[in-house]
Enzyme design. Structure first.
Site, PDB file in Angstrom:
ATOM      1  N   GLN A 122       1.425   3.138   3.155  1.00 60.29           N
ATOM      2  CA  GLN A 122       0.267   3.880   2.653  1.00 60.29           C
ATOM      3  C   GLN A 122       0.289   5.296   3.198  1.00 60.29           C
ATOM      4  OE1 GLN A 122      -2.904   1.241   4.200  1.00 60.29           O
ATOM      5  NE2 GLN A 122      -3.597   2.960   5.456  1.00 60.29           N
ATOM      6  N   SER A 125      -3.170   9.268   6.290  1.00 61.13           N
ATOM      7  CA  SER A 125      -3.410  10.230   7.368  1.00 61.13           C
ATOM      8  C   SER A 125      -2.498  11.445   7.268  1.00 61.13           C
ATOM      9  CB  SER A 125      -3.202   9.560   8.730  1.00 61.13           C
ATOM     10  OG  SER A 125      -4.141   8.534   8.931  1.00 61.13           O
ATOM     11  N   GLU A 240      -7.523  -3.687   5.625  1.00 58.97           N
ATOM     12  CA  GLU A 240      -6.675  -3.384   6.779  1.00 58.97           C
ATOM     13  C   GLU A 240      -7.418  -3.644   8.080  1.00 58.97           C
ATOM     14  OE1 GLU A 240      -3.996   0.355   8.519  1.00 58.97           O
ATOM     15  OE2 GLU A 240      -5.547   0.704   7.039  1.00 58.97           O
TER      16      GLU A 240
END
Length: 375
Positions: A122, A125, A240
Site C-alpha cells: 500500500q 505514507s 489493518e
C-alpha cells in the site's frame, strides 16, 4: 456471541489442526537468508490457498469459501498454537478492493491476491505525510484516459517484493485536503516506478521507499470515484488496525512461548516476580484476543470494522512492545554480547508497531471522539 465452537467449527478446527501438523515446513523459523524467507512465505501462501485456507470468509465468486469470519479466527488461533509460518496478510487491501472496486476490477484483482499469484503493498505514507496522511503530496494529473502520477511514498512494507500497489494520490489540489485524494490500483512494474528497500533498526529491509516519476495509470484502474481516496484509506486501515486480520494473535502466542522458554532456561519460573511478569504478558494477550472476538462478533452480524478498531490497535501495540521488553529483561546482557541472537532484532521490530495503521496518538484521538472527550 457464544465464543465456544459450534459442532461445525469444532470439526473444521480438528481438520485444520491435523492439516497444519502434516504441512508446516520443518525449520521454517530458523531461516536467516531474507530471500529464502520471502520465498517460503510466498510458498506457504500458495499451499494454504490450495488447501482452501485463504479467503475463508470471502465470497466464492472471488476465490473464497463464503464462510463466517469465525473461521478466519480459528485459522489464526491454530496457526499460532502449532507454530506455523505467518499467515498471508490479504485482508486489509483485499477488503478495500472488495468494498469499492467495480465488478470487473474484483474479478481481475481479487482471485490472484487470494491465491498468492500477485503480491500487494500500500502506497499511503510520504516523507511529509505520515500520521497526517491527508497532507500527502503525490499527485495524479488526468491526461486523457490516463492519470500521470508523480511523488514519493515512504514506509511501504513489502514494496520491494510487491507486484501491485494500492496507491493514494492527490487528484484535486483545489478542494479541502481530505476531499482531493483518489485511490489507484497500480503495477509497480510500470515505467517510472522505482523501489528502494529501507533497512530498519532491526537490520532487516522489510520496508521501502517508492518513487513515482511520470507513471501513467489507466483511468479504469482508479479505485472508486474521484476524490473517494480518503474514505478508501480509512476502510483499509480499519482492517489493518485489526490484529486478527493480520494474524497478530498467532504471532504473539508464538513469541510468548519462546519467552517462557527463555525464562525456564534461566531458572526464573520459580521466582514470583518473573512469574508475575509472564502472567501479565499472558493476560495482555488474552485481553487482546477477547477484544478481537468482540469485534468479530460485530462483523459476523454484518457490521464492518469501525473506530473501535483503535482500541484493538492500542492493545496490540502495548502487548507486543511489553512482551519484547520482557524478553530483553530476561536476557540481560546476553543479547548484546551475541549469546542470544535474534531477540534484539525482534525488539527493534516491535518499536514501530505503535505507528502501523496510524500512530498511538491518532488512535487515542479517534477514541476521544467516540467518547466525546477533549483531544
Amino acid at each position: 456471541m457464544d465464543y465456544r465452537d459450534t459442532p461445525e467449527e469444532a470439526g473444521f478446527r480438528a481438520d485444520l489442526r491435523q492439516w497444519l501438523a502434516d504441512h508446516i515446513p520443518a525449520g521454517w523459523d530458523k531461516i536467516e537468508d531474507e530471500q529464502e524467507a520471502v520465498a517460503l512465505r510466498k510458498g506457504w501462501h500458495r499451499t494454504l490457498y490450495q488447501a482452501g485456507y485463504v479467503g475463508l470468509s470471502w465470497p466464492v465468486e472471488y476465490g473464497g469459501r463464503g464462510l463466517s469470519p469465525v473461521y478466519d479466527a480459528i485459522l489464526n488461533e491454530e496457526s499460532g498454537n502449532l507454530n506455523a509460518p505467518p499467515l498471508p496478510s490479504v485482508g486489509y487491501i483485499g477488503r478495500a478492493i472488495f468494498t469499492y472496486a467495480s465488478e470487473e476490477q474484483k474479478q481481475r484483482f481479487l482471485p490472484p491476491l487470494l491465491s498468492g499469484d500477485t503480491q500487494w503493498c500500500q502506497g499511503f505514507s510520504e516523507p511529509e505525510a505520515g500520521s497526517d496522511l491527508a497532507s500527502l503530496r503525490t499527485s495524479a494529473r488526468l491526461d486523457g484516459d490516463h492519470y500521470v502520477v508523480n511523488g514519493q511514498k515512504m514506509w511501504t512494507s513489502g514494496g520491494q517484493y510487491a507486484d501491485w500497489c494500492l496507491l493514494l494520490a492527490r487528484t484535486d489540489p483545489d478542494v479541502p485536503k481530505h476531499k482531493g485524494i483518489s485511490a489507484f490500483l497500480v503495477s509497480v512494474k510500470e515505467p517510472g516506478v522505482t523501489v528502494r528497500p529501507i533497512v530498519i533498526a532491526s537490520g532487516e529491509a522489510e520496508t521501502a521507499e517508492v518513487f513515482w516519476d511520470d507513471v501513467r495509470i489507466p483511468v479504469h484502474q482508479r479505485l472508486g470515484a474521484p476524490g473517494e481516496g480518503w474514505r478508501i484509506a480509512m476502510t483499509t486501515v480499519s482492517y489493518e488496525r485489526g490484529p486478527a486480520d493480520i494474524g497478530f494473535i498467532a504471532a504473539y502466542r508464538r513469541t510468548l512461548r519462546k519467552v517462557e522458554h527463555l525464562a525456564a532456561e534461566r531458572g526464573l519460573l520459580e521466582q514470583p516476580e518473573w512469574r508475575k511478569k509472564l502472567a501479565r504478558a499472558y493476560v495482555q494477550g488474552e485481553v487482546l484476543r477477547l477484544n478481537c472476538m468482540e469485534q468479530l462478533s460485530s462483523r459476523v452480524s454484518g457490521r464492518p470494522p469501525g473506530p473501535e478498531g483503535s482500541v484493538a490497535k492500542l492493545l496490540w501495540a502495548d502487548a507486543e512492545q511489553s512482551l519484547q521488553h520482557l524478553a530483553m529483561d530476561i536476557l540481560g546482557a546476553d543479547e548484546l554480547t551475541g549469546s542470544a541472537e535474534g531477540w534484539l532484532s525482534s525488539y527493534f521490530t516491535s518499536r514501530p508497531v505503535s505507528v502501523y495503521g496510524g500512530s498511538a496518538q491518532i488512535q487515542k484521538n479517534i477514541i476521544a471522539r467516540m467518547l466525546d472527550l477533549p483531544r
